[in-house]
Design an enzyme around this catalytic site. Sequence first.
Site, PDB file in Angstrom:
ATOM      1  CD  GLU A 144      42.067   6.716   4.120  1.00 24.63           C
ATOM      2  OE1 GLU A 144      43.058   6.097   2.719  1.00 24.63           O
ATOM      3  OE2 GLU A 144      41.029   6.197   4.936  1.00 24.63           O
ATOM      4  CD  GLU A 250      37.020   6.566   7.707  1.00 25.22           C
ATOM      5  OE1 GLU A 250      37.175   5.126   7.739  1.00 25.22           O
ATOM      6  OE2 GLU A 250      37.031   7.242   7.383  1.00 25.22           O
TER       7      GLU A 250
HETATM    8  O1  G3I Z   1      30.391  -2.211  -5.510  1.00 25.19           O
HETATM    9  C1  G3I Z   1      31.181  -3.426  -4.996  1.00 25.19           C
HETATM   10  C2  G3I Z   1      29.705  -4.909  -6.153  1.00 25.19           C
HETATM   11  O2  G3I Z   1      29.117  -5.090  -6.936  1.00 25.19           O
HETATM   12  C3  G3I Z   1      30.342  -6.409  -5.937  1.00 25.19           C
HETATM   13  O3  G3I Z   1      29.833  -7.603  -5.996  1.00 25.19           O
HETATM   14  C4  G3I Z   1      31.566  -6.661  -4.401  1.00 25.19           C
HETATM   15  C5  G3I Z   1      32.135  -7.823  -4.243  1.00 25.19           C
HETATM   16  O4  G3I Z   1      32.699  -7.624  -3.302  1.00 25.19           O
HETATM   17  O5  G3I Z   1      32.546  -5.659  -4.015  1.00 25.19           O
HETATM   18  C6  G3I Z   1      31.734  -3.192  -4.164  1.00 25.19           C
HETATM   19  O6  G3I Z   1      32.087  -3.055  -3.377  1.00 25.19           O
HETATM   20  C7  G3I Z   1      32.856  -3.242  -2.581  1.00 25.19           C
HETATM   21  C8  G3I Z   1      32.746  -1.933  -1.393  1.00 25.19           C
HETATM   22  O7  G3I Z   1      33.603  -2.024  -0.648  1.00 25.19           O
HETATM   23  C9  G3I Z   1      31.398  -1.893  -1.734  1.00 25.19           C
HETATM   24  O8  G3I Z   1      30.883  -3.051  -0.678  1.00 25.19           O
HETATM   25  C10 G3I Z   1      34.927  -2.710  -2.542  1.00 25.19           C
HETATM   26  O9  G3I Z   1      35.586  -4.664  -3.315  1.00 25.19           O
HETATM   27  C11 G3I Z   1      35.521  -2.761  -1.113  1.00 25.19           C
HETATM   28  O10 G3I Z   1      36.643  -3.000  -1.690  1.00 25.19           O
HETATM   29  C12 G3I Z   1      35.165  -1.693  -0.663  1.00 25.19           C
HETATM   30  O11 G3I Z   1      35.810  -1.876   0.508  1.00 25.19           O
HETATM   31  C13 G3I Z   1      35.248  -0.883   0.834  1.00 25.19           C
HETATM   32  C14 G3I Z   1      36.588   0.527   1.206  1.00 25.19           C
HETATM   33  O12 G3I Z   1      36.304   1.483   1.873  1.00 25.19           O
HETATM   34  C15 G3I Z   1      37.195   1.031   0.141  1.00 25.19           C
HETATM   35  O13 G3I Z   1      38.605   1.005   0.753  1.00 25.19           O
HETATM   36  C16 G3I Z   1      34.552  -0.469   2.148  1.00 25.19           C
HETATM   37  O14 G3I Z   1      33.415  -1.260   1.991  1.00 25.19           O
HETATM   38  C17 G3I Z   1      34.475   0.335   3.220  1.00 25.19           C
HETATM   39  O15 G3I Z   1      34.121   0.803   4.334  1.00 25.19           O
HETATM   40  C18 G3I Z   1      35.525   1.713   3.481  1.00 25.19           C
HETATM   41  O16 G3I Z   1      36.118   2.226   3.798  1.00 25.19           O
HETATM   42  C19 G3I Z   1      37.305   3.211   4.179  1.00 25.19           C
HETATM   43  C20 G3I Z   1      36.462   4.704   4.318  1.00 25.19           C
HETATM   44  O17 G3I Z   1      36.519   4.803   3.128  1.00 25.19           O
HETATM   45  C21 G3I Z   1      38.421   5.483   4.362  1.00 25.19           C
HETATM   46  N1  G3I Z   1      39.106   5.136   5.400  1.00 25.19           N
HETATM   47  C22 G3I Z   1      39.287   3.871   5.668  1.00 25.19           C
HETATM   48  C23 G3I Z   1      37.746   2.570   5.442  1.00 25.19           C
HETATM   49  C24 G3I Z   1      37.976   1.571   5.567  1.00 25.19           C
HETATM   50  O18 G3I Z   1      38.744   1.096   4.660  1.00 25.19           O
END
Ligand code: G3I
Length: 336
Positions: A144, A250
């Site tokens: 990105e 994805e």
């Molecule tokens: O690790 C913490 C955990 O310790 C905590 O308890 C929990 C509470 O909500 O949060 C956890 O972190 C989260 C993480 O995912 C793991 O679950 C973050 O808040 C959350 O923001 C994060 O979201 C991820 C996102 O990328 C971040 O931008 C999504 O799971 C993941 O599927 C998403 O993937 C991205 C690709 O990498 C790139 N393209 C877009 C795609 C969708 O956004």
Amino acid sequence: MILLSSCKKTEIGKCDDLQSLYSFSDFPIGFAIDMNELNNDSHYYEIAVSQFNSVTPGNIFKPYYLHPAESYFDWFEADRLVEFCQNNNKRLHGHTLIWHNQLPDWIMNFQGSQSEWELMFKEHIQTICLHFKGKVKSWDVVNEAINDNGTLRNTIWKQKIGNSYIEKAFRYAHEADPDAFLFYNDYDIALNETKRKAILSLLNNLRQRGVTVHGIGMQMHISVVHPENHQIAAALKELSENDFKIHLSEVDISLNPLSREFELTEELLERQANKLAAITLLYKEIPSRYQYGITFWGVSDRNSWIREHFNRDDYPLLFDDNYNPKPVYCKFKETL
Ligand code: G3I
């Protein structure tokens, strides 16, 4: 061979998941894995093992998790994933080396000159690539990096290292693991022609300068409405004609892209099934050397990032909240 594959297809009488998706496909079928679900949910585990033959870590290879302190890499979960893939014969696609999101505080607060930033960046990339050499088949090297208007996103990497950070990332990754396939990964590549042209121009320019870039990840976080099939066809054609492998990296298909009050209907589920079938048919038309695979961004609707991220009701994946295969799963299988 022809007989065998047509046999397999006629065996689908109803919507069940008794046979794996990947056994119907000439290219890998993958999913973004969540290690918590894998370790704690037997339904998830069963589907992960039986249905897919390619795996992308949804989060745990990102710097926030893998490289939490400057001189410390946390390999524990990542190595468990490697083991899972080796034991179950799954291809492992690494996501992602360089991105502007999910960076640990120590990188965000790193103090140093341009050359110190570059050294840190190089060590980050190469330590990871070397650790997984021979285990990770391919990498999303840069994720990105292009804005919707086609300009370079003003990421921390661009600010600290300069515009050449993308070229450097690919060079460092290739130097560390010359056998890995290297991808640039982004969203809206089909929807946004301006962005697509900018990505192609950037990557073609890198190639002219001797940089190895094997492919492009089209994320495909899409909806039943957009992008239209002709836009997807145009993108697949253009990327393959430019000699890039294409990973639909994805995939999820939103039923509620405008985050409205929502009722799940048979008709919407059918539209979702038809959308994925149309995409699959288009993907099958590109030469096989460019088909790196179709990867779904999750398994069941219950663990899709979309619900949490947009705080909305949505059903974007192949399996429902109880891990039953949805119409989109069945039609996909028939279309493969
Ligand atoms: O690790 C913490 C955990 O310790 C905590 O308890 C929990 C509470 O909500 O949060 C956890 O972190 C989260 C993480 O995912 C793991 O679950 C973050 O808040 C959350 O923001 C994060 O979201 C991820 C996102 O990328 C971040 O931008 C999504 O799971 C993941 O599927 C998403 O993937 C991205 C690709 O990498 C790139 N393209 C877009 C795609 C969708 O956004």
